[in-house]
Design a protein around this motif. Structure first.
Motif, mmCIF file in Angstrom:
data_model
loop_
_atom_site.group_PDB
_atom_site.id
_atom_site.type_symbol
_atom_site.label_atom_id
_atom_site.label_comp_id
_atom_site.label_asym_id
_atom_site.label_seq_id
_atom_site.Cartn_x
_atom_site.Cartn_y
_atom_site.Cartn_z
ATOM 1 N N GLN A 20 0.826 -1.209 0.000
ATOM 2 C CA GLN A 20 0.000 0.000 0.000
ATOM 3 C C GLN A 20 0.858 1.257 0.000
ATOM 4 O OE1 GLN A 20 -2.682 -0.386 3.301
ATOM 5 N NE2 GLN A 20 -4.144 -1.600 2.132
ATOM 6 N N LEU A 21 1.968 1.229 0.695
ATOM 7 C CA LEU A 21 2.861 2.384 0.719
ATOM 8 C C LEU A 21 3.360 2.703 -0.686
ATOM 9 C CD1 LEU A 21 4.439 4.409 2.512
ATOM 10 C CD2 LEU A 21 6.275 2.730 2.538
ATOM 11 N N PHE A 22 3.796 1.688 -1.423
ATOM 12 C CA PHE A 22 4.269 1.919 -2.790
ATOM 13 C C PHE A 22 3.129 2.320 -3.724
ATOM 14 C CE2 PHE A 22 7.958 -0.769 -1.494
ATOM 15 C CZ PHE A 22 8.923 0.206 -1.689
ATOM 16 N N THR A 23 1.950 1.732 -3.551
ATOM 17 C CA THR A 23 0.806 2.062 -4.396
ATOM 18 C C THR A 23 0.363 3.501 -4.169
ATOM 19 O OG1 THR A 23 0.075 -0.235 -4.357
ATOM 20 C CG2 THR A 23 -1.556 1.409 -4.986
ATOM 21 N N ILE A 24 0.275 3.904 -2.911
ATOM 22 C CA ILE A 24 -0.126 5.276 -2.597
ATOM 23 C C ILE A 24 0.911 6.261 -3.123
ATOM 24 C CG2 ILE A 24 -0.447 6.903 -0.689
ATOM 25 C CD1 ILE A 24 -1.817 4.577 0.817
ATOM 26 N N ASN A 25 2.179 5.925 -3.000
ATOM 27 C CA ASN A 25 3.250 6.796 -3.503
ATOM 28 C C ASN A 25 3.138 6.960 -5.021
ATOM 29 O OD1 ASN A 25 5.570 8.392 -3.357
ATOM 30 N ND2 ASN A 25 6.875 6.638 -3.802
ATOM 31 N N THR A 26 2.882 5.883 -5.731
ATOM 32 C CA THR A 26 2.742 5.945 -7.187
ATOM 33 C C THR A 26 1.530 6.791 -7.572
ATOM 34 O OG1 THR A 26 3.769 3.781 -7.446
ATOM 35 C CG2 THR A 26 2.425 4.559 -9.275
ATOM 36 N N ARG A 27 0.417 6.580 -6.896
ATOM 37 C CA ARG A 27 -0.787 7.378 -7.191
ATOM 38 C C ARG A 27 -0.546 8.853 -6.928
ATOM 39 N NH1 ARG A 27 -5.347 3.816 -4.235
ATOM 40 N NH2 ARG A 27 -5.173 1.984 -5.545
ATOM 41 N N SER A 28 0.109 9.131 -5.824
ATOM 42 C CA SER A 28 0.391 10.528 -5.479
ATOM 43 C C SER A 28 1.302 11.170 -6.525
ATOM 44 C CB SER A 28 1.040 10.600 -4.099
ATOM 45 O OG SER A 28 1.381 11.913 -3.777
ATOM 46 N N ASN A 29 2.335 10.448 -6.945
ATOM 47 C CA ASN A 29 3.237 10.971 -7.980
ATOM 48 C C ASN A 29 2.494 11.201 -9.293
ATOM 49 O OD1 ASN A 29 5.410 10.970 -6.249
ATOM 50 N ND2 ASN A 29 6.224 9.027 -6.981
ATOM 51 N N ASP A 30 1.630 10.259 -9.672
ATOM 52 C CA ASP A 30 0.863 10.408 -10.908
ATOM 53 C C ASP A 30 -0.088 11.600 -10.823
ATOM 54 O OD1 ASP A 30 2.147 8.209 -11.918
ATOM 55 O OD2 ASP A 30 0.433 6.840 -11.726
ATOM 56 N N ALA A 31 -0.724 11.777 -9.663
ATOM 57 C CA ALA A 31 -1.644 12.906 -9.498
ATOM 58 C C ALA A 31 -0.899 14.228 -9.618
ATOM 59 C CB ALA A 31 -2.358 12.813 -8.152
ATOM 60 N N MET A 32 0.244 14.338 -8.973
ATOM 61 C CA MET A 32 1.024 15.572 -9.044
ATOM 62 C C MET A 32 1.524 15.825 -10.468
ATOM 63 S SD MET A 32 0.777 17.030 -6.229
ATOM 64 C CE MET A 32 1.889 18.347 -6.590
ATOM 65 N N LEU A 33 1.893 14.760 -11.171
ATOM 66 C CA LEU A 33 2.392 14.899 -12.535
ATOM 67 C C LEU A 33 1.319 15.460 -13.469
ATOM 68 C CD1 LEU A 33 4.689 14.373 -14.574
ATOM 69 C CD2 LEU A 33 3.664 12.128 -14.942
ATOM 70 N N VAL A 34 0.102 14.918 -13.414
ATOM 71 C CA VAL A 34 -0.938 15.407 -14.322
ATOM 72 C C VAL A 34 -1.364 16.825 -13.957
ATOM 73 C CG1 VAL A 34 -1.765 13.137 -15.056
ATOM 74 C CG2 VAL A 34 -2.824 14.223 -13.078
ATOM 75 N N ILE A 35 -1.357 17.154 -12.670
ATOM 76 C CA ILE A 35 -1.684 18.527 -12.264
ATOM 77 C C ILE A 35 -0.637 19.488 -12.813
ATOM 78 C CG2 ILE A 35 -1.784 20.097 -10.278
ATOM 79 C CD1 ILE A 35 -3.158 17.767 -8.749
ATOM 80 N N ARG A 36 0.646 19.113 -12.702
ATOM 81 C CA ARG A 36 1.712 19.982 -13.225
ATOM 82 C C ARG A 36 1.608 20.155 -14.733
ATOM 83 N NH1 ARG A 36 5.223 17.261 -9.471
ATOM 84 N NH2 ARG A 36 5.763 15.862 -11.140
ATOM 85 N N GLN A 37 1.190 19.126 -15.446
ATOM 86 C CA GLN A 37 1.083 19.211 -16.899
ATOM 87 C C GLN A 37 0.023 20.231 -17.312
ATOM 88 O OE1 GLN A 37 3.271 17.671 -19.037
ATOM 89 N NE2 GLN A 37 4.231 17.124 -17.101
ATOM 90 N N VAL A 38 -1.160 20.140 -16.719
ATOM 91 C CA VAL A 38 -2.214 21.082 -17.117
ATOM 92 C C VAL A 38 -1.922 22.493 -16.594
ATOM 93 C CG1 VAL A 38 -4.005 19.341 -17.477
ATOM 94 C CG2 VAL A 38 -3.729 20.361 -15.215
ATOM 95 N N GLN A 39 -1.250 22.599 -15.452
ATOM 96 C CA GLN A 39 -0.873 23.928 -14.956
ATOM 97 C C GLN A 39 0.175 24.573 -15.857
ATOM 98 O OE1 GLN A 39 0.313 23.216 -10.895
ATOM 99 N NE2 GLN A 39 -1.687 23.805 -10.096
ATOM 100 N N ASN A 40 1.120 23.791 -16.343
ATOM 101 C CA ASN A 40 2.142 24.330 -17.243
ATOM 102 C C ASN A 40 1.502 24.828 -18.536
ATOM 103 O OD1 ASN A 40 4.934 24.900 -17.849
ATOM 104 N ND2 ASN A 40 4.831 23.206 -19.307
ATOM 105 N N LEU A 41 0.565 24.077 -19.065
ATOM 106 C CA LEU A 41 -0.162 24.526 -20.257
ATOM 107 C C LEU A 41 -0.890 25.829 -19.952
ATOM 108 C CD1 LEU A 41 -1.310 24.210 -23.115
ATOM 109 C CD2 LEU A 41 -3.130 22.812 -22.108
ATOM 110 N N GLY A 42 -1.530 25.907 -18.795
ATOM 111 C CA GLY A 42 -2.230 27.118 -18.411
ATOM 112 C C GLY A 42 -1.298 28.314 -18.299
ATOM 113 N N HIS A 43 -0.106 28.098 -17.770
ATOM 114 C CA HIS A 43 0.882 29.179 -17.661
ATOM 115 C C HIS A 43 1.219 29.752 -19.033
ATOM 116 C CE1 HIS A 43 4.666 31.266 -16.914
ATOM 117 N NE2 HIS A 43 5.206 30.495 -17.846
ATOM 118 N N TRP A 44 1.556 28.878 -19.975
ATOM 119 C CA TRP A 44 1.948 29.346 -21.313
ATOM 120 C C TRP A 44 0.774 29.972 -22.050
ATOM 121 C CZ3 TRP A 44 6.642 30.340 -22.766
ATOM 122 C CH2 TRP A 44 7.702 29.696 -22.123
#
Length: 173
Positions: free
Chosen positions: A38-62
């Motif tokens: 569960q620790l590794f699964t939660i870590n992966t989900r958290s990383n994936d969530a942060m990654l997709v948020i950063r992607q759409v935020q970067n698009l919004g910035h530009w």
């Protein structure tokens, strides 16, 4: 044969005691293994969530930067990509045109799941320079226009993020 006999006063574990100890160790092992999984699964989900948020935020910035700068904005046929924005900082002086003009083109590649931004700079004599291209968003599952609203969804693993960006023209006097 004498080694197999119990010495006087020594006792061994009974079969029931060994089975109880084995059951306790099994429960503890399963609990520890589940916690680690569960620790590794939660870590992966958290990383994936942060990654997709950063992607759409970067698009919004530009997009925000370019929409505010643009003098003209053109969408593709039917309100799709490419999205083209132009601004011209060239001015007329005694020596002719001075300054520069930018043409920004956003394109969506559904196969690569990316949105790219290409900036073509024109010098004072209207000569295009080598374009500069960057990827502003990855993992883009969909990018569609609804009138002047760009709806972007980025997906990585089980995590997704959707943002709406309004493309409006700059007010000029």
């Amino acid at each position: 044969m004498s080694m197999l006999r119990n010495r006087k006063g020594q006792r061994g574990f009974t079969l029931v005691e060994v089975l109880v100890a084995l059951a306790i160790m099994t429960v503890l092992g399963v609990g520890i293994a589940t916690s680690i999984f569960q620790l590794f699964t939660i870590n992966t989900r958290s990383n994936d969530a942060m990654l997709v948020i950063r992607q759409v935020q970067n698009l919004g910035h530009w997009l925000n930067r370019d929409v505010q700068m643009s003098e003209t904005t053109t969408m593709g046929v039917g309100g799709t990509f490419p999205l083209i924005m132009v601004w011209d900082y060239r001015g007329l002086s005694e020596a002719g045109y001075v300054g520069e003009k930018h043409q920004i083109t956003y394109t969506y590649n559904a196969i690569a799941k990316t949105i790219t931004r290409q900036d073509v700079l024109y010098d004072a004599s209207n000569t295009p320079q080598a374009p500069s291209t960057i990827i502003v968003a990855e993992y883009v599952q969909s990018a569609t226009f609804d009138s002047n609203i760009l709806v972007v969804t980025a997906v990585k693993g089980s995590q997704s993020e959707t943002r709406n960006y309004e493309i409006t023209f700059r007010v000029t006097a």
